[in-house]
Design a protein around this motif. Structure first.
Motif, PDB file in Angstrom:
ATOM      1  N   GLN A 182     -14.161 -16.045  -7.213  1.00 47.60           N
ATOM      2  CA  GLN A 182     -14.893 -15.669  -5.998  1.00 47.60           C
ATOM      3  C   GLN A 182     -16.279 -15.116  -6.319  1.00 47.60           C
ATOM      4  O   GLN A 182     -17.093 -14.950  -5.423  1.00 47.60           O
ATOM      5  CB  GLN A 182     -14.075 -14.670  -5.169  1.00 47.60           C
ATOM      6  N   LYS A 236      -4.456  -4.902  -7.152  1.00 49.47           N
ATOM      7  CA  LYS A 236      -4.526  -6.019  -6.203  1.00 49.47           C
ATOM      8  C   LYS A 236      -4.815  -5.598  -4.770  1.00 49.47           C
ATOM      9  O   LYS A 236      -5.566  -6.245  -4.073  1.00 49.47           O
ATOM     10  CB  LYS A 236      -3.188  -6.785  -6.237  1.00 49.47           C
ATOM     11  N   ASP A 285     -11.193 -12.010   1.012  1.00 44.42           N
ATOM     12  CA  ASP A 285      -9.965 -11.211   0.962  1.00 44.42           C
ATOM     13  C   ASP A 285     -10.082  -9.994   1.872  1.00 44.42           C
ATOM     14  O   ASP A 285      -9.114  -9.612   2.548  1.00 44.42           O
ATOM     15  CB  ASP A 285      -9.695 -10.735  -0.474  1.00 44.42           C
ATOM     16  N   GLU A 303      -6.239 -11.435  -3.498  1.00 46.97           N
ATOM     17  CA  GLU A 303      -5.434 -12.522  -4.053  1.00 46.97           C
ATOM     18  C   GLU A 303      -4.990 -12.170  -5.478  1.00 46.97           C
ATOM     19  O   GLU A 303      -3.915 -12.534  -5.904  1.00 46.97           O
ATOM     20  CB  GLU A 303      -6.262 -13.812  -4.091  1.00 46.97           C
ATOM     21  N   GLU A 304      -5.860 -11.500  -6.214  1.00 43.10           N
ATOM     22  CA  GLU A 304      -5.529 -11.159  -7.590  1.00 43.10           C
ATOM     23  C   GLU A 304      -6.176  -9.843  -7.984  1.00 43.10           C
ATOM     24  O   GLU A 304      -7.037  -9.344  -7.259  1.00 43.10           O
ATOM     25  CB  GLU A 304      -6.000 -12.276  -8.527  1.00 43.10           C
TER      26      GLU A 304
END
Lengths: 232, 199
Positions: B119, B74, A98, B78-79
């Motif tokens: 993750q 966030k 991310d 993604e979350e």
């Protein structure tokens, strides 16, 4: 600190380098945890090289942490030349995927400068559950290879490494040979290497980590490629 | 999983008040071991942007043991991030400033935290060879030091309010600091602050 690759690619294109000029770029890799060395690397490139841009072959960080990305940014943002970074396996651990996406952008991407195409490929097979490298995407990007004087494929894990994905190694080499790629550029091994399996294959260049105090300076003129190892 | 823990936590935090109602005359002696002594809310400190949970006083209030449930917004992820941390703070001595206020000039401790999410991994399952990565991404070891100030409250359900703050770091960035000549201790420290409400 967002979309750094897109912003730097914009700067590279803005320079409008002519295809008839000699294209000069520096390549480094595996900066993970080597901040003191990274300081010196950036200073050396700024002082001694007239590079059009700098490529980083991944493992920007050790643990895929935001803090590490900030430390790296402190150094690399001091580069006078634009820089482009591909994702390494360490960058894909924890929240790293991310973070890379937010800070640098897509895992797979390309840009064209001075009639040369640079293809950046995520080759971190294990960390992407076997979905990387995406050879279908690579082949699509290679379709127009003939249009360019050179095509370079830049990624972290070199082929001939199980972490590339055992079933991906030969198909990758076949694609590069078939489309006449000039050079396959990697990091990961932390040391310099320049190899190919046989006369037909494309050469694979492995760039040293920054704690080895070495980077590559690449000069491309016409369709000729000439590089040297530079110590700092 | 995380959500059910939060519900359980809320129930546990309500316990001191129900216990009060039933056993108002002898509350301090009859408080069950699982009934928390305090509620804690903390900002930052490598346990989430905000974390909260029950706290326990041990060793004549020289050690505070807090179980904190952390939340990371966030941002670009993604979350949202969800973290559970257990931290022990040692408070070696206190200085009474006046009838109401007490200062803890130095306090410090250690903690462990667990990060929820696909993750994060504890064992690096799959094709990755053993020892390829030496650290689990789901577990972190934390260290912190700081100070606190306490305000006593008479004739109230809330007996004491503590405001604390300090600096903290954690295992991964500490190894980065140890291995590299450029990083300073300041680089690996971050500030945090919190409130500890004792019943």
């Amino acid at each position: 600190m967002q979309d750094l690759n897109a912003k730097n690619i914009f700067r590279i294109k803005e320079a409008a380098i002519s295809p008839s000029d000699t294209l000069i770029f520096a390549i480094t890799s595996d900066t993970q945890g080597f901040y003191a060395h990274n300081d010196d690397l950036v200073e050396h490139i700024n002082k001694h090289q007239d590079a059009d841009f700098v490529l980083h072959n991944g493992d920007i960080t050790d643990f895929g942490l935001l803090k590490e990305h900030k430390w790296i940014y402190d150094d690399f943002s001091k580069l006078e030349a634009p820089y482009v970074m591909v994702i390494g396996n360490h960058d894909a651990t924890g929240n790293g995927k991310d973070l890379y996406k937010a800070m640098y952008g897509d895992y797979n991407f390309t840009f064209v400068v001075a009639d040369r195409k640079f293809i950046f490929l995520n080759t971190n097979h294990w960390e992407f559950d076997g979905k990387a490298p995406d050879l279908g995407w690579l082949e699509r990007e290679l379709q127009d290879a003939e249009q360019y004087q050179n095509v370079f494929v830049v990624s972290h894990i070199p082929p001939n490494d199980a972490a590339f994905g055992k079933n991906k190694i030969q198909p990758y080499k076949d694609l590069l040979r078939e489309y006449g790629v000039s050079l396959s550029i990697h990091g990961h091994g932390h040391g310099y290497a320049y190899t190919r399996d046989n006369d037909e294959d494309v050469y694979e260049l492995q760039v040293a980590s920054t704690d080895k105090r070495e980077y590559i300076l690449m000069k491309v003129f016409g369709s000729n490629i000439d590089f040297k190892r530079v110590n700092f | 999983m995380y959500r059910s823990i939060i519900i359980l936590l809320t129930a546990v935090l309500v316990l001191p008040f129900t216990a009060l109602g039933q056993e108002a005359d002898s509350m301090s002696q009859s408080r069950k071991w699982y009934v928390p002594d305090a509620a804690v809310i903390q900002y930052a400190g490598n346990m989430g942007m905000l974390s909260a949970g029950p706290g326990y006083d041990l060793a004549k209030k020289k050690i505070a043991l807090d179980l904190l449930f952390g939340y990371v917004p966030k941002f670009e992820a993604e979350e949202i991030g969800r973290i559970i941390s257990l931290k022990a703070t040692y408070k070696p001595f206190r200085i009474a400033l006046n009838e109401k206020y007490t200062l803890i000039p130095v306090q410090g401790g250690l903690g462990v935290s667990y990060h929820f999410g696909d993750q994060f991994s504890t064992s690096w399952e799959g094709p990755i060879p053993k020892g390829y990565y030496w650290w689990p991404t789901s577990w972190r070891v934390l260290g912190f030091a700081g100070a606190a100030i306490n305000r006593k409250i008479e004739d109230s359900t809330v007996k004491n309010l503590e405001l604390y703050g300090g600096l903290g770091t954690y295992d991964l960035v500490t190894t980065a600091w140890y291995r590299d000549d450029r990083l300073t201790l300041w680089d690996i420290m971050s500030a945090s602050a919190g409130v500890r409400i004792s019943f």
